[in-house]
Design a protein around this motif. Sequence first.
Motif, PDB file in Angstrom:
ATOM      1  N   ASP A 108      30.889  39.753  24.097  1.00  0.00           N
ATOM      2  CA  ASP A 108      30.534  40.524  22.913  1.00  0.00           C
ATOM      3  C   ASP A 108      29.719  39.627  21.992  1.00  0.00           C
ATOM      4  OD1 ASP A 108      30.323  42.196  20.785  1.00  0.00           O
ATOM      5  OD2 ASP A 108      32.449  42.265  20.304  1.00  0.00           O
ATOM      6  N   TYR A 109      28.408  39.846  21.984  1.00  0.00           N
ATOM      7  CA  TYR A 109      27.502  38.995  21.217  1.00  0.00           C
ATOM      8  C   TYR A 109      27.577  39.219  19.705  1.00  0.00           C
ATOM      9  CZ  TYR A 109      24.313  36.216  24.111  1.00  0.00           C
ATOM     10  OH  TYR A 109      23.757  35.237  24.886  1.00  0.00           O
ATOM     11  N   GLY A 110      27.758  40.482  19.280  1.00  0.00           N
ATOM     12  CA  GLY A 110      27.332  40.764  17.926  1.00  0.00           C
ATOM     13  C   GLY A 110      28.342  41.125  16.878  1.00  0.00           C
ATOM     14  N   ASN A 111      29.631  40.896  17.110  1.00  0.00           N
ATOM     15  CA  ASN A 111      30.615  41.387  16.147  1.00  0.00           C
ATOM     16  C   ASN A 111      31.433  40.287  15.488  1.00  0.00           C
ATOM     17  OD1 ASN A 111      30.099  44.250  16.401  1.00  0.00           O
ATOM     18  ND2 ASN A 111      30.935  44.072  18.466  1.00  0.00           N
ATOM     19  N   GLY A 112      30.823  39.140  15.273  1.00  0.00           N
ATOM     20  CA  GLY A 112      31.487  38.077  14.539  1.00  0.00           C
ATOM     21  C   GLY A 112      32.624  37.432  15.306  1.00  0.00           C
ATOM     22  N   TYR A 113      33.443  36.684  14.565  1.00  0.00           N
ATOM     23  CA  TYR A 113      34.536  35.948  15.197  1.00  0.00           C
ATOM     24  C   TYR A 113      35.771  36.830  15.326  1.00  0.00           C
ATOM     25  CZ  TYR A 113      31.800  31.696  14.744  1.00  0.00           C
ATOM     26  OH  TYR A 113      30.820  30.742  14.861  1.00  0.00           O
ATOM     27  N   SER A 114      35.834  37.570  16.434  1.00  0.00           N
ATOM     28  CA  SER A 114      36.991  38.423  16.716  1.00  0.00           C
ATOM     29  C   SER A 114      37.692  37.942  17.978  1.00  0.00           C
ATOM     30  CB  SER A 114      36.535  39.879  16.875  1.00  0.00           C
ATOM     31  OG  SER A 114      35.517  39.983  17.854  1.00  0.00           O
ATOM     32  N   HIS A 115      37.581  36.655  18.258  1.00  0.00           N
ATOM     33  CA  HIS A 115      38.107  36.102  19.510  1.00  0.00           C
ATOM     34  C   HIS A 115      39.614  36.278  19.647  1.00  0.00           C
ATOM     35  CE1 HIS A 115      34.143  34.707  19.496  1.00  0.00           C
ATOM     36  NE2 HIS A 115      34.319  33.438  19.182  1.00  0.00           N
ATOM     37  N   ALA A 116      40.339  36.136  18.551  1.00  0.00           N
ATOM     38  CA  ALA A 116      41.794  36.235  18.619  1.00  0.00           C
ATOM     39  C   ALA A 116      42.228  37.610  19.133  1.00  0.00           C
ATOM     40  CB  ALA A 116      42.405  35.966  17.246  1.00  0.00           C
ATOM     41  N   GLU A 117      41.463  38.646  18.760  1.00  0.00           N
ATOM     42  CA  GLU A 117      41.799  39.993  19.197  1.00  0.00           C
ATOM     43  C   GLU A 117      41.254  40.316  20.586  1.00  0.00           C
ATOM     44  OE1 GLU A 117      40.165  39.364  16.313  1.00  0.00           O
ATOM     45  OE2 GLU A 117      41.856  39.530  14.920  1.00  0.00           O
ATOM     46  N   LYS A 118      40.118  39.738  20.955  1.00  0.00           N
ATOM     47  CA  LYS A 118      39.418  40.178  22.154  1.00  0.00           C
ATOM     48  C   LYS A 118      39.597  39.292  23.390  1.00  0.00           C
ATOM     49  CE  LYS A 118      35.790  42.691  19.715  1.00  0.00           C
ATOM     50  NZ  LYS A 118      34.346  42.825  19.454  1.00  0.00           N
ATOM     51  N   LEU A 119      39.874  38.014  23.188  1.00  0.00           N
ATOM     52  CA  LEU A 119      39.843  37.090  24.319  1.00  0.00           C
ATOM     53  C   LEU A 119      40.788  37.500  25.441  1.00  0.00           C
ATOM     54  CD1 LEU A 119      38.821  34.577  25.711  1.00  0.00           C
ATOM     55  CD2 LEU A 119      40.471  33.229  24.392  1.00  0.00           C
ATOM     56  N   HIS A 120      42.042  37.736  25.143  1.00  0.00           N
ATOM     57  CA  HIS A 120      43.004  38.062  26.200  1.00  0.00           C
ATOM     58  C   HIS A 120      42.734  39.443  26.804  1.00  0.00           C
ATOM     59  CE1 HIS A 120      45.576  34.523  25.982  1.00  0.00           C
ATOM     60  NE2 HIS A 120      45.382  34.544  24.678  1.00  0.00           N
ATOM     61  N   VAL A 121      42.170  40.334  25.994  1.00  0.00           N
ATOM     62  CA  VAL A 121      41.766  41.637  26.521  1.00  0.00           C
ATOM     63  C   VAL A 121      40.655  41.465  27.557  1.00  0.00           C
ATOM     64  CG1 VAL A 121      40.731  43.873  25.938  1.00  0.00           C
ATOM     65  CG2 VAL A 121      42.412  42.828  24.392  1.00  0.00           C
ATOM     66  N   TYR A 122      39.693  40.593  27.255  1.00  0.00           N
ATOM     67  CA  TYR A 122      38.593  40.337  28.185  1.00  0.00           C
ATOM     68  C   TYR A 122      39.076  39.646  29.453  1.00  0.00           C
ATOM     69  CZ  TYR A 122      35.136  41.530  24.565  1.00  0.00           C
ATOM     70  OH  TYR A 122      34.375  42.170  23.634  1.00  0.00           O
ATOM     71  N   ILE A 123      40.021  38.727  29.304  1.00  0.00           N
ATOM     72  CA  ILE A 123      40.565  38.035  30.479  1.00  0.00           C
ATOM     73  C   ILE A 123      41.222  39.051  31.423  1.00  0.00           C
ATOM     74  CG2 ILE A 123      42.356  36.435  31.262  1.00  0.00           C
ATOM     75  CD1 ILE A 123      41.785  34.792  28.688  1.00  0.00           C
ATOM     76  N   GLU A 124      42.035  39.911  30.868  1.00  0.00           N
ATOM     77  CA  GLU A 124      42.682  40.942  31.690  1.00  0.00           C
ATOM     78  C   GLU A 124      41.649  41.875  32.311  1.00  0.00           C
ATOM     79  OE1 GLU A 124      45.542  42.980  29.330  1.00  0.00           O
ATOM     80  OE2 GLU A 124      46.784  41.198  28.986  1.00  0.00           O
ATOM     81  N   ALA A 125      40.583  42.185  31.559  1.00  0.00           N
ATOM     82  CA  ALA A 125      39.564  43.121  32.036  1.00  0.00           C
ATOM     83  C   ALA A 125      38.795  42.583  33.235  1.00  0.00           C
ATOM     84  CB  ALA A 125      38.603  43.473  30.910  1.00  0.00           C
ATOM     85  N   ASN A 135      39.719  43.005  40.756  1.00  0.00           N
ATOM     86  CA  ASN A 135      40.921  43.241  41.560  1.00  0.00           C
ATOM     87  C   ASN A 135      41.489  41.927  42.088  1.00  0.00           C
ATOM     88  OD1 ASN A 135      42.926  44.872  42.662  1.00  0.00           O
ATOM     89  ND2 ASN A 135      41.830  45.107  44.606  1.00  0.00           N
ATOM     90  N   ILE A 136      41.515  40.929  41.196  1.00  0.00           N
ATOM     91  CA  ILE A 136      42.032  39.607  41.538  1.00  0.00           C
ATOM     92  C   ILE A 136      43.237  39.304  40.642  1.00  0.00           C
ATOM     93  CG2 ILE A 136      41.543  37.124  41.610  1.00  0.00           C
ATOM     94  CD1 ILE A 136      39.998  38.729  43.686  1.00  0.00           C
ATOM     95  N   PRO A 137      44.412  39.110  41.197  1.00  0.00           N
ATOM     96  CA  PRO A 137      45.562  38.740  40.370  1.00  0.00           C
ATOM     97  C   PRO A 137      45.414  37.304  39.881  1.00  0.00           C
ATOM     98  CG  PRO A 137      46.158  38.684  42.689  1.00  0.00           C
ATOM     99  CD  PRO A 137      44.765  39.231  42.629  1.00  0.00           C
ATOM    100  N   SER A 138      46.012  37.009  38.752  1.00  0.00           N
ATOM    101  CA  SER A 138      45.906  35.660  38.190  1.00  0.00           C
ATOM    102  C   SER A 138      46.460  34.601  39.143  1.00  0.00           C
ATOM    103  CB  SER A 138      46.633  35.589  36.850  1.00  0.00           C
ATOM    104  OG  SER A 138      47.999  35.921  37.000  1.00  0.00           O
TER     105      SER A 138
END
Length: 223
Positions: free
Chosen positions: A30-47, A53-56
């Motif tokens: 996500d290039y353009g929405n400022g520093y929202s890493h705390a909310e988005k990082l783990h969501v992106y990792i899961e995504a 289709n790769i388990p951790s």
Amino acid sequence: MAYILNIETSTTNCSVSLSNKGETLVLKEDYGNGYSHAEKLHVYIEAVLKEANIPSSQLEAIAVSKGPGSYTGLRIGVSAAKGLAYALNIPLISISTLEALAHQVSADSGCIVPMLDARRLEVYSAIFDKDYNVVRAIEAQILNESAFEKELASGKVYFVGDGVEKTKTLLNSPNAIFIENKLPSADQMSALSFNKYKKSDIEDVAYFEPYYLKDFVAIKSKK
């Protein structure tokens, strides 16, 4: 297989990629929405894991952009990477933010200068040749009209990163090529992290810290 999860949070771009043998399989950023890493990082990792289709449990390593960059952004990315590496008992790999940024440029000659805004007329910058070998190490650099004078006199210089905007107002040379609207991405980390993985170039999960380059300075609120 050599599945590696790559995390980049050094700027406003919250970026995560899943790679196999150096090739990016899935990229979420996500290039353009400022520093929202705390909310988005783990969501992106899961995504990215879900899309591939790769388990951790199949991950071979976690790679993280080590800086320089935003103090808070780096802390969030490194904390997440260390937590995953520890929990999954897999290696932690660190990637230079500016080296990954340099790989967004393909040059036939001259040099590449990745640069990140460090406020006022300062940037975090390094210089690489066209083959991405280090010509000048990372430093916090004050910009002026004579910046990169030697490099510009020798040939083309490709400037890339969010430090470009203020750099282009100071430099007047036909050899200066400004590549705008580019931020570090986990996409370019894929090949770099795999190269380090093959050489077992890894970090100590317990003691690894981001490369801030400068000490964090808290600014008192004007309110």
